[in-house]
Design a protein around this motif. Sequence first.
Motif, PDB file in Angstrom:
ATOM      1  N   SER A   1       0.828  -1.220   0.000  1.00 26.19           N
ATOM      2  CA  SER A   1       0.000   0.000   0.000  1.00 26.19           C
ATOM      3  C   SER A   1       0.854   1.258   0.000  1.00 26.19           C
ATOM      4  CB  SER A   1      -0.914   0.014   1.234  1.00 26.19           C
ATOM      5  OG  SER A   1      -1.862  -1.026   1.151  1.00 26.19           O
ATOM      6  N   SER A   2       2.169   1.124   0.210  1.00 22.48           N
ATOM      7  CA  SER A   2       3.046   2.302   0.157  1.00 22.48           C
ATOM      8  C   SER A   2       3.247   2.771  -1.284  1.00 22.48           C
ATOM      9  CB  SER A   2       4.396   1.991   0.811  1.00 22.48           C
ATOM     10  OG  SER A   2       5.092   0.993   0.080  1.00 22.48           O
ATOM     11  N   TRP A   3       2.921   1.918  -2.275  1.00 22.89           N
ATOM     12  CA  TRP A   3       3.096   2.338  -3.682  1.00 22.89           C
ATOM     13  C   TRP A   3       1.897   2.003  -4.567  1.00 22.89           C
ATOM     14  CZ3 TRP A   3       2.898  -1.872  -6.933  1.00 22.89           C
ATOM     15  CH2 TRP A   3       3.260  -3.113  -6.400  1.00 22.89           C
ATOM     16  N   LYS A   4       0.922   1.233  -4.064  1.00 26.36           N
ATOM     17  CA  LYS A   4      -0.225   0.852  -4.907  1.00 26.36           C
ATOM     18  C   LYS A   4      -1.314   1.915  -4.907  1.00 26.36           C
ATOM     19  CE  LYS A   4      -0.128  -3.954  -5.695  1.00 26.36           C
ATOM     20  NZ  LYS A   4      -0.999  -4.965  -6.222  1.00 26.36           N
ATOM     21  N   ARG A   5      -2.096   1.935  -5.988  1.00 26.67           N
ATOM     22  CA  ARG A   5      -3.276   2.797  -6.049  1.00 26.67           C
ATOM     23  C   ARG A   5      -4.381   2.178  -5.189  1.00 26.67           C
ATOM     24  NH1 ARG A   5      -8.118   2.667  -8.295  1.00 26.67           N
ATOM     25  NH2 ARG A   5      -9.052   4.627  -8.969  1.00 26.67           N
ATOM     26  N   ARG A   6      -4.835   2.908  -4.212  1.00 24.85           N
ATOM     27  CA  ARG A   6      -5.919   2.426  -3.352  1.00 24.85           C
ATOM     28  C   ARG A   6      -7.022   3.473  -3.306  1.00 24.85           C
ATOM     29  NH1 ARG A   6      -4.122  -2.752  -2.946  1.00 24.85           N
ATOM     30  NH2 ARG A   6      -2.510  -3.061  -1.387  1.00 24.85           N
TER      31      ARG A   6
ATOM     32  N   PRO B   1       5.455   4.370  -7.564  1.00 27.40           N
ATOM     33  CA  PRO B   1       4.045   4.455  -7.168  1.00 27.40           C
ATOM     34  C   PRO B   1       3.110   4.401  -8.374  1.00 27.40           C
ATOM     35  CG  PRO B   1       5.335   6.109  -6.017  1.00 27.40           C
ATOM     36  CD  PRO B   1       6.249   5.486  -7.043  1.00 27.40           C
ATOM     37  N   GLN B   2       2.030   3.665  -8.232  1.00 25.19           N
ATOM     38  CA  GLN B   2       1.053   3.580  -9.315  1.00 25.19           C
ATOM     39  C   GLN B   2       0.337   4.914  -9.474  1.00 25.19           C
ATOM     40  OE1 GLN B   2      -1.386   0.205  -8.183  1.00 25.19           O
ATOM     41  NE2 GLN B   2      -0.021  -1.230  -9.213  1.00 25.19           N
ATOM     42  N   THR B   3      -0.110   5.183 -10.706  1.00 29.04           N
ATOM     43  CA  THR B   3      -0.846   6.423 -10.943  1.00 29.04           C
ATOM     44  C   THR B   3      -2.169   6.392 -10.160  1.00 29.04           C
ATOM     45  OG1 THR B   3      -1.785   7.854 -12.621  1.00 29.04           O
ATOM     46  CG2 THR B   3      -1.931   5.517 -13.048  1.00 29.04           C
ATOM     47  N   PRO B   4      -2.570   7.529  -9.551  1.00 24.89           N
ATOM     48  CA  PRO B   4      -3.790   7.509  -8.723  1.00 24.89           C
ATOM     49  C   PRO B   4      -5.076   7.518  -9.529  1.00 24.89           C
ATOM     50  CG  PRO B   4      -2.759   9.666  -8.668  1.00 24.89           C
ATOM     51  CD  PRO B   4      -1.837   8.777  -9.446  1.00 24.89           C
ATOM     52  N   GLU B   5      -4.976   7.774 -10.837  1.00 22.95           N
ATOM     53  CA  GLU B   5      -6.201   7.790 -11.631  1.00 22.95           C
ATOM     54  C   GLU B   5      -6.655   6.367 -11.931  1.00 22.95           C
ATOM     55  OE1 GLU B   5      -3.915  10.357 -14.243  1.00 22.95           O
ATOM     56  OE2 GLU B   5      -5.767  11.515 -14.500  1.00 22.95           O
TER      57      GLU B   5
ATOM     58  N   GLY C   1      -5.849   3.444 -17.072  1.00 19.89           N
ATOM     59  CA  GLY C   1      -6.212   3.827 -18.433  1.00 19.89           C
ATOM     60  C   GLY C   1      -6.653   5.270 -18.544  1.00 19.89           C
ATOM     61  N   ALA C   2      -7.096   5.907 -17.458  1.00 20.46           N
ATOM     62  CA  ALA C   2      -7.640   7.263 -17.524  1.00 20.46           C
ATOM     63  C   ALA C   2      -6.566   8.296 -17.826  1.00 20.46           C
ATOM     64  CB  ALA C   2      -8.315   7.626 -16.208  1.00 20.46           C
ATOM     65  N   ALA C   3      -5.327   8.038 -17.382  1.00 22.44           N
ATOM     66  CA  ALA C   3      -4.277   9.039 -17.519  1.00 22.44           C
ATOM     67  C   ALA C   3      -3.998   9.367 -18.987  1.00 22.44           C
ATOM     68  CB  ALA C   3      -3.009   8.546 -16.834  1.00 22.44           C
ATOM     69  N   THR C   4      -3.944   8.332 -19.858  1.00 21.58           N
ATOM     70  CA  THR C   4      -3.654   8.601 -21.269  1.00 21.58           C
ATOM     71  C   THR C   4      -4.852   9.284 -21.921  1.00 21.58           C
ATOM     72  OG1 THR C   4      -4.197   6.283 -21.578  1.00 21.58           O
ATOM     73  CG2 THR C   4      -1.897   6.871 -21.809  1.00 21.58           C
ATOM     74  N   ALA C   5      -6.073   8.890 -21.531  1.00 15.36           N
ATOM     75  CA  ALA C   5      -7.273   9.477 -22.120  1.00 15.36           C
ATOM     76  C   ALA C   5      -7.328  10.982 -21.860  1.00 15.36           C
ATOM     77  CB  ALA C   5      -8.517   8.807 -21.531  1.00 15.36           C
ATOM     78  N   THR C   6      -6.780  11.437 -20.724  1.00 18.06           N
ATOM     79  CA  THR C   6      -6.826  12.864 -20.398  1.00 18.06           C
ATOM     80  C   THR C   6      -5.522  13.571 -20.753  1.00 18.06           C
ATOM     81  OG1 THR C   6      -6.060  12.321 -18.187  1.00 18.06           O
ATOM     82  CG2 THR C   6      -8.439  12.547 -18.472  1.00 18.06           C
TER      83      THR C   6
ATOM     84  N   PRO D   1      -0.079   5.094 -18.111  1.00 15.09           N
ATOM     85  CA  PRO D   1      -0.217   4.291 -16.890  1.00 15.09           C
ATOM     86  C   PRO D   1       0.949   3.336 -16.757  1.00 15.09           C
ATOM     87  CG  PRO D   1      -1.749   3.539 -18.579  1.00 15.09           C
ATOM     88  CD  PRO D   1      -1.084   4.765 -19.118  1.00 15.09           C
ATOM     89  N   LEU D   2       1.273   3.022 -15.518  1.00 13.17           N
ATOM     90  CA  LEU D   2       2.326   2.041 -15.272  1.00 13.17           C
ATOM     91  C   LEU D   2       1.802   0.673 -15.657  1.00 13.17           C
ATOM     92  CD1 LEU D   2       3.425   3.299 -11.764  1.00 13.17           C
ATOM     93  CD2 LEU D   2       4.741   3.470 -13.868  1.00 13.17           C
ATOM     94  N   PRO D   3       2.679  -0.252 -16.010  1.00 11.29           N
ATOM     95  CA  PRO D   3       2.205  -1.602 -16.302  1.00 11.29           C
ATOM     96  C   PRO D   3       1.485  -2.179 -15.084  1.00 11.29           C
ATOM     97  CG  PRO D   3       4.615  -1.415 -16.529  1.00 11.29           C
ATOM     98  CD  PRO D   3       4.106  -0.099 -16.067  1.00 11.29           C
ATOM     99  N   ILE D   4       0.473  -2.994 -15.352  1.00 14.42           N
ATOM    100  CA  ILE D   4      -0.257  -3.606 -14.241  1.00 14.42           C
ATOM    101  C   ILE D   4       0.671  -4.557 -13.515  1.00 14.42           C
ATOM    102  CG2 ILE D   4      -2.139  -5.199 -13.672  1.00 14.42           C
ATOM    103  CD1 ILE D   4      -3.696  -3.830 -15.964  1.00 14.42           C
ATOM    104  N   GLN D   5       0.710  -4.448 -12.207  1.00 12.41           N
ATOM    105  CA  GLN D   5       1.614  -5.287 -11.426  1.00 12.41           C
ATOM    106  C   GLN D   5       0.782  -6.173 -10.530  1.00 12.41           C
ATOM    107  OE1 GLN D   5       5.069  -3.365 -10.112  1.00 12.41           O
ATOM    108  NE2 GLN D   5       4.487  -1.404 -10.950  1.00 12.41           N
ATOM    109  N   HIS D   6       1.229  -7.412 -10.385  1.00 11.15           N
ATOM    110  CA  HIS D   6       0.493  -8.315  -9.515  1.00 11.15           C
ATOM    111  C   HIS D   6       0.652  -7.926  -8.071  1.00 11.15           C
ATOM    112  CE1 HIS D   6      -1.006 -11.069 -12.413  1.00 11.15           C
ATOM    113  NE2 HIS D   6       0.179 -11.148 -12.976  1.00 11.15           N
ATOM    114  N   HIS D   7      -0.382  -8.093  -7.272  1.00 16.11           N
ATOM    115  CA  HIS D   7      -0.398  -7.803  -5.843  1.00 16.11           C
ATOM    116  C   HIS D   7       0.415  -8.846  -5.096  1.00 16.11           C
ATOM    117  CE1 HIS D   7      -2.194  -6.851  -1.948  1.00 16.11           C
ATOM    118  NE2 HIS D   7      -2.579  -5.738  -2.501  1.00 16.11           N
TER     119      HIS D   7
END
Length: 270
Positions: free
Chosen positions: A138-143, A247-251, A254-259, A264-270
Amino acid sequence: MSPSSPPARPLPGPFRSAAVIGGTHGLGRALALAARERGLRTVVYGRSAALPDADGLLPRSLDLCDPQSVRTAPVDVPSPCYVLWVAGAFLKKPLVETTEDEVEQLTRLLFSGPVLFLRRLLAEAEGPVHLITIASSSSWKRRERESLYCGLKAAQATFVRNLVPELLAAHPENRITLVNPGGLAVPDFHTGLALDFGAMMDPGEVAEIIWNIAADQRRAFTEVQILRSREPGSEGTPEVSYGARVPQTPEEPGAATATGGTAPLPIQHH
Ligand SMILES: NC(=O)c1ccc[n+]([C@@H]2O[C@H](COP(=O)([O-])OP(=O)(O)OC[C@H]3O[C@@H](n4cnc5c(N)ncnc54)[C@H](OP(=O)(O)O)[C@@H]3O)[C@@H](O)[C@H]2O)c1
């Protein structure tokens, strides 16, 4: 340890003892039991620490939310020692619904209490110390609705990284291990949340992994991610990888590129 488990690997080096801050329950207790199995005199700190301890651990009462307790709890841990910073609690709530008291208490529990107590433990220690810190993915994941919890876990991780130079200056054999676990099957930690604990990591298994990483650590500092597999058929299996994560993007993904924002960072497994 179950009867079929291999015997615990002995720890190298001069360490005689372990102090586990938050060693009364959950991952901290599993780490404390694994320390005792490795022959360390193991002190466990927590509010519910009480004598006698049936498992041979040495309980010490400590309330990290109570400044007086943090100032006075005994720090009589024989050196050289491992110090494990594990204590914590979870909070899932939007910030505007979080009370002033909740902000104060969680900040004390996850950050200022352990920092002040660590200051006392380190001042008392003679000879090398190996600090093992349990932060979180949770120190770097989008929550969502976890800004306070995530912010304090990121603070813990950053604090420990920046403690490295001064710990090395204090003793060249001092070591620091920063662990970022993903979801653990500890129902008490996730009180009130309907989660599939069968798909989360077993704290005993994670404790063994952490002690094996600590035993193998040669460099002054190691940061490790222990994330649960989401692969069908092996859900909840711990997956270990080394190094810090961006840290993952907070959006929304996919939203970051649309705006027109950053990719976005690559999806990372939990
Ligand atoms: N569970 C997860 O999914 C997960 C995932 C990633 C990271 N983590 C981190 O792992 C750590 C351990 O979590 P866990 O799942 O093992 O939780 P847990 O079973 O709820 O254990 C929490 C520990 O913290 C201690 N503690 C709580 N409040 C305290 C206080 N005021 N003063 C002193 N000690 C206190 C508890 O002892 P007393 O009750 O005796 O005070 C207990 O030993 C936490 O830092 C958490 O953030 C957990």
